[in-house]
Design a protein around this motif. Structure first.
Motif, PDB file in Angstrom:
ATOM      1  N   TRP A 125      35.647  30.474  53.424  1.00 57.23           N
ATOM      2  CA  TRP A 125      36.529  30.385  52.257  1.00 57.23           C
ATOM      3  C   TRP A 125      36.414  31.669  51.455  1.00 57.23           C
ATOM      4  N   ASP A 126      37.522  32.228  51.054  1.00 54.10           N
ATOM      5  CA  ASP A 126      37.527  33.422  50.226  1.00 54.10           C
ATOM      6  C   ASP A 126      38.477  33.190  49.055  1.00 54.10           C
ATOM      7  N   SER A 127      37.894  32.946  47.896  1.00 53.26           N
ATOM      8  CA  SER A 127      38.690  32.670  46.703  1.00 53.26           C
ATOM      9  C   SER A 127      39.648  33.804  46.376  1.00 53.26           C
ATOM     10  N   ALA A 128      39.289  35.028  46.734  1.00 51.80           N
ATOM     11  CA  ALA A 128      40.136  36.186  46.415  1.00 51.80           C
ATOM     12  C   ALA A 128      41.529  36.050  47.021  1.00 51.80           C
ATOM     13  N   GLU A 129      41.640  35.354  48.147  1.00 54.90           N
ATOM     14  CA  GLU A 129      42.937  35.191  48.795  1.00 54.90           C
ATOM     15  C   GLU A 129      43.902  34.335  47.971  1.00 54.90           C
TER      16      GLU A 129
ATOM     17  N   THR B  66      48.288  35.621  40.964  1.00 60.94           N
ATOM     18  CA  THR B  66      48.955  35.919  39.692  1.00 60.94           C
ATOM     19  C   THR B  66      47.918  36.126  38.584  1.00 60.94           C
ATOM     20  N   GLU B  67      48.393  36.662  37.468  1.00 62.27           N
ATOM     21  CA  GLU B  67      47.521  36.821  36.297  1.00 62.27           C
ATOM     22  C   GLU B  67      46.972  35.466  35.853  1.00 62.27           C
ATOM     23  N   GLU B  68      47.817  34.446  35.926  1.00 63.08           N
ATOM     24  CA  GLU B  68      47.384  33.099  35.536  1.00 63.08           C
ATOM     25  C   GLU B  68      46.283  32.593  36.471  1.00 63.08           C
ATOM     26  N   ASP B  69      46.428  32.831  37.770  1.00 66.36           N
ATOM     27  CA  ASP B  69      45.390  32.447  38.732  1.00 66.36           C
ATOM     28  C   ASP B  69      44.059  33.094  38.370  1.00 66.36           C
ATOM     29  N   VAL B  70      44.092  34.392  38.093  1.00 66.73           N
ATOM     30  CA  VAL B  70      42.883  35.144  37.772  1.00 66.73           C
ATOM     31  C   VAL B  70      42.254  34.623  36.485  1.00 66.73           C
ATOM     32  N   THR B  71      43.080  34.423  35.474  1.00 63.43           N
ATOM     33  CA  THR B  71      42.580  33.952  34.187  1.00 63.43           C
ATOM     34  C   THR B  71      41.939  32.575  34.315  1.00 63.43           C
TER      35      THR B  71
ATOM     36  N   GLN C 197      29.364  37.802  40.434  1.00 64.62           N
ATOM     37  CA  GLN C 197      30.005  37.446  41.695  1.00 64.62           C
ATOM     38  C   GLN C 197      31.469  37.066  41.468  1.00 64.62           C
ATOM     39  N   ALA C 198      31.742  36.316  40.406  1.00 62.41           N
ATOM     40  CA  ALA C 198      33.122  35.934  40.092  1.00 62.41           C
ATOM     41  C   ALA C 198      33.972  37.179  39.825  1.00 62.41           C
ATOM     42  N   LEU C 199      33.412  38.137  39.097  1.00 57.95           N
ATOM     43  CA  LEU C 199      34.142  39.387  38.850  1.00 57.95           C
ATOM     44  C   LEU C 199      34.375  40.147  40.151  1.00 57.95           C
ATOM     45  N   GLY C 200      33.421  40.062  41.070  1.00 56.40           N
ATOM     46  CA  GLY C 200      33.584  40.690  42.372  1.00 56.40           C
ATOM     47  C   GLY C 200      34.725  40.072  43.155  1.00 56.40           C
ATOM     48  N   VAL C 201      34.863  38.767  43.078  1.00 60.22           N
ATOM     49  CA  VAL C 201      35.967  38.081  43.762  1.00 60.22           C
ATOM     50  C   VAL C 201      37.296  38.555  43.184  1.00 60.22           C
ATOM     51  N   ILE C 202      37.378  38.621  41.871  1.00 58.41           N
ATOM     52  CA  ILE C 202      38.622  39.061  41.222  1.00 58.41           C
ATOM     53  C   ILE C 202      38.906  40.517  41.584  1.00 58.41           C
TER      54      ILE C 202
END
Length: 98
Positions: free
Chosen positions: A9-13, A17-22, A41-46
């Motif tokens: 699983w890769d959350s980055a995929e 959208t900006e809303e998804d990231v937020t 780690q969360a910032l790394g995914v984003i």
């Protein structure tokens, strides 16, 4: 029996959208806000979703330095975290803890 092919699983995929990231970052802050490694780690995914090279450039870091800072072995300074948050177009907000 036929084997089922899976992939990690890769959350980055899913951060399109900006809303998804937020919403993702907000959920991570709520879930693991007291764990600096979790937030890094969360910032790394984003950053991977946005493109590490551009985020590194916008944060004033090398691409390798950004990967290292946001890796599971990284220990970024708070200043680095703030630069990455700004480069990602995010802001930190405070609310009273219930």
């Amino acid at each position: 029996m036929e084997k089922i092919k899976t992939r990690p699983w890769d959350s980055a995929e899913y951060l399109k959208t900006e809303e998804d990231v937020t919403e993702y970052f907000e959920a991570c802050l709520l879930e693991g806000g007291d764990d600096p490694a979790f937030i890094a780690q969360a910032l790394g995914v984003i950053a991977r979703a946005r493109g590490m090279t551009q985020v590194a450039r916008d944060a004033g870091l090398t691409r390798e330095g950004l990967y290292k800072a946001l890796s599971s072995d990284g220990n970024p300074s708070f200043g680095t975290i703030l630069r990455v948050i700004k480069a990602l177009g995010l802001q930190l907000h405070a609310t009273a803890h219930a």
